[in-house]
Motif scaffolding. Structure first.
Motif, mmCIF file in Angstrom:
data_model
loop_
_atom_site.group_PDB
_atom_site.id
_atom_site.type_symbol
_atom_site.label_atom_id
_atom_site.label_comp_id
_atom_site.label_asym_id
_atom_site.label_seq_id
_atom_site.Cartn_x
_atom_site.Cartn_y
_atom_site.Cartn_z
ATOM 1 N N PHE A 231 5.033 71.284 10.267
ATOM 2 C CA PHE A 231 3.878 71.786 9.506
ATOM 3 C C PHE A 231 3.231 70.735 8.611
ATOM 4 O O PHE A 231 2.274 71.037 7.908
ATOM 5 N N VAL A 232 3.735 69.499 8.646
ATOM 6 C CA VAL A 232 3.219 68.478 7.741
ATOM 7 C C VAL A 232 1.745 68.180 8.004
ATOM 8 O O VAL A 232 1.010 67.761 7.098
ATOM 9 N N GLY A 233 1.272 68.437 9.209
ATOM 10 C CA GLY A 233 -0.131 68.183 9.536
ATOM 11 C C GLY A 233 -1.110 69.016 8.731
ATOM 12 O O GLY A 233 -2.273 68.632 8.576
ATOM 13 N N THR A 234 -0.669 70.164 8.214
ATOM 14 C CA THR A 234 -1.560 71.019 7.407
ATOM 15 C C THR A 234 -1.221 70.943 5.921
ATOM 16 O O THR A 234 -1.720 71.750 5.137
ATOM 17 N N LEU A 235 -0.398 69.971 5.532
ATOM 18 C CA LEU A 235 0.105 69.957 4.152
ATOM 19 C C LEU A 235 -1.008 69.854 3.116
ATOM 20 O O LEU A 235 -0.967 70.515 2.079
ATOM 21 N N GLU A 236 -2.023 69.052 3.387
ATOM 22 C CA GLU A 236 -3.118 68.928 2.411
ATOM 23 C C GLU A 236 -3.870 70.243 2.257
ATOM 24 O O GLU A 236 -4.254 70.626 1.136
ATOM 25 N N LEU A 237 -4.080 70.955 3.361
ATOM 26 C CA LEU A 237 -4.730 72.262 3.285
ATOM 27 C C LEU A 237 -3.845 73.260 2.555
ATOM 28 O O LEU A 237 -4.330 74.053 1.737
ATOM 29 N N GLN A 238 -2.554 73.229 2.850
ATOM 30 C CA GLN A 238 -1.607 74.098 2.144
ATOM 31 C C GLN A 238 -1.676 73.840 0.639
ATOM 32 O O GLN A 238 -1.683 74.763 -0.176
ATOM 33 N N GLU A 239 -1.714 72.560 0.289
ATOM 34 C CA GLU A 239 -1.706 72.171 -1.126
ATOM 35 C C GLU A 239 -2.965 72.657 -1.840
ATOM 36 O O GLU A 239 -2.910 73.129 -2.987
ATOM 37 N N ARG A 240 -4.089 72.567 -1.146
ATOM 38 C CA ARG A 240 -5.346 73.037 -1.739
ATOM 39 C C ARG A 240 -5.272 74.533 -2.034
ATOM 40 O O ARG A 240 -5.696 75.003 -3.094
ATOM 41 N N LEU A 241 -4.702 75.281 -1.092
ATOM 42 C CA LEU A 241 -4.592 76.725 -1.292
ATOM 43 C C LEU A 241 -3.625 77.053 -2.418
ATOM 44 O O LEU A 241 -3.926 77.901 -3.268
ATOM 45 N N ALA B 115 9.060 69.581 -2.200
ATOM 46 C CA ALA B 115 9.405 70.056 -3.551
ATOM 47 C C ALA B 115 8.620 69.333 -4.634
ATOM 48 O O ALA B 115 8.122 69.969 -5.576
ATOM 49 N N THR B 116 8.493 68.021 -4.528
ATOM 50 C CA THR B 116 7.767 67.285 -5.574
ATOM 51 C C THR B 116 6.318 67.741 -5.668
ATOM 52 O O THR B 116 5.770 67.922 -6.766
ATOM 53 N N ARG B 117 5.700 67.971 -4.524
ATOM 54 C CA ARG B 117 4.296 68.401 -4.537
ATOM 55 C C ARG B 117 4.162 69.806 -5.112
ATOM 56 O O ARG B 117 3.201 70.097 -5.840
ATOM 57 N N VAL B 118 5.103 70.687 -4.827
ATOM 58 C CA VAL B 118 5.082 72.020 -5.429
ATOM 59 C C VAL B 118 5.261 71.916 -6.940
ATOM 60 O O VAL B 118 4.544 72.565 -7.718
ATOM 61 N N LEU B 119 6.188 71.082 -7.381
ATOM 62 C CA LEU B 119 6.432 70.928 -8.819
ATOM 63 C C LEU B 119 5.227 70.308 -9.521
ATOM 64 O O LEU B 119 4.917 70.668 -10.664
#
Length: 262
Positions: free
Chosen positions: A93-103, A127-131
């Motif tokens: 799922f790393v390919g959509t990570l930037e979109l996930q992060e925006r949401l 985890a770091t990006r979620v934090l």
């Protein structure tokens, strides 16, 4: 008994299980995988005060469900329970990570605007990006990191940020999971199953089996299993004390559980 993260709507014969889950458990948080699933499950699970349905959009299916983004954001104001939301940085799922992060950034911002929520968060491989996002939205409410699998350093940062954790029997069966569990503040842990996805020999963990982590906690923290179970109940009361509904149902459930034959 408590299950702070399960997908009860996705169990076989979920409607048959629902009254038994309500009877056996003090509290069950049913996390949804999409806003439309939240709408449907909220309708069919209505009438059980100690079973709450959380509004979510699972990062694993975000790409397929992007059309439900606005429905998710519009409904944050209508519930105190958000989940399952978060980020998944695993290879698939790393390919959509930037979109996930925006949401997730938008979701946490909405949570902050509407007075804080209880948020069940997925953080596998990210985890770091979620934090980082939690730190950017400190008023979002109570972040509960579900099945946390980050590094010890990330765990310490999560603790410093005031995060809570939900831990299940599948997590404590793995050595890494046990090591992380041992480093968590026990007064910020709630049991979960993540059923029916988490299973034992192909059989999903049932919501009333989440409490089995008390045995692992007893060993890791040097306390009796009964004492650990009481700590989890105290934790639930503390984390839900600002819930929009009074917790009278908890006292009713405690009385009912004393009458159970098991």
């Amino acid at each position: 008994m408590i299950d702070f993260h399960c997908h009860l709507d996705l169990y076989p014969e979920a409607l048959r299980l629902l009254p038994e889950v309500s009877r056996r458990n003090l509290f069950t948080l049913v996390v949804s995988t999409s806003p439309r699933a939240w709408q449907a499950t909220s309708r069919v699970f209505a009438g059980y005060d100690n079973v709450r349905v959380a509004l979510g959009l699972h990062p694993e299916i975000f790409e397929k469900k992007q059309s439900e983004r606005e429905l998710l954001l519009e409904n944050v104001r209508n519930t105190q329970f958000i989940g399952e939301v978060g980020l998944d940085g695993s290879r698939r799922f790393v390919g959509t990570l930037e979109l996930q992060e925006r949401l997730l950034d938008e979701v946490l911002a909405e949570c902050a605007v509407h007075g804080g929520k209880f948020i069940s968060l997925h953080s596998r491989g990210a985890a770091t990006r979620v934090l980082d996002l939690i730190e950017s939205h400190r008023d979002c409410g109570v972040p509960v990191l579900h099945w946390f699998s980050g590094t010890p350093k990330e765990l310490r940062r999560a603790v410093d940020l005031g995060c809570w954790f939900s831990v299940g029997p599948a997590m404590v069966q793995a050595e890494k999971g046990r090591r992380l569990f041992a480093e968590m503040p026990l007064n910020r842990v709630l049991p979960e199953t993540d059923g029916p996805f988490a299973a034992r020999n192909g059989i999903p963990w049932m919501p009333w089996e989440a409490i089995s982590i008390s045995d692992a906690a007893s060993e890791l923290f040097g306390r009796s299993a009964d004492d650990v179970a009481r700590t989890f109940e105290d934790n639930l009361r503390r984390v839900l004390k600002h819930s929009e509904k009074p917790l009278d149902f908890m006292r009713a459930q405690e009385s009912a559980q004393r009458d159970l034959p098991f």
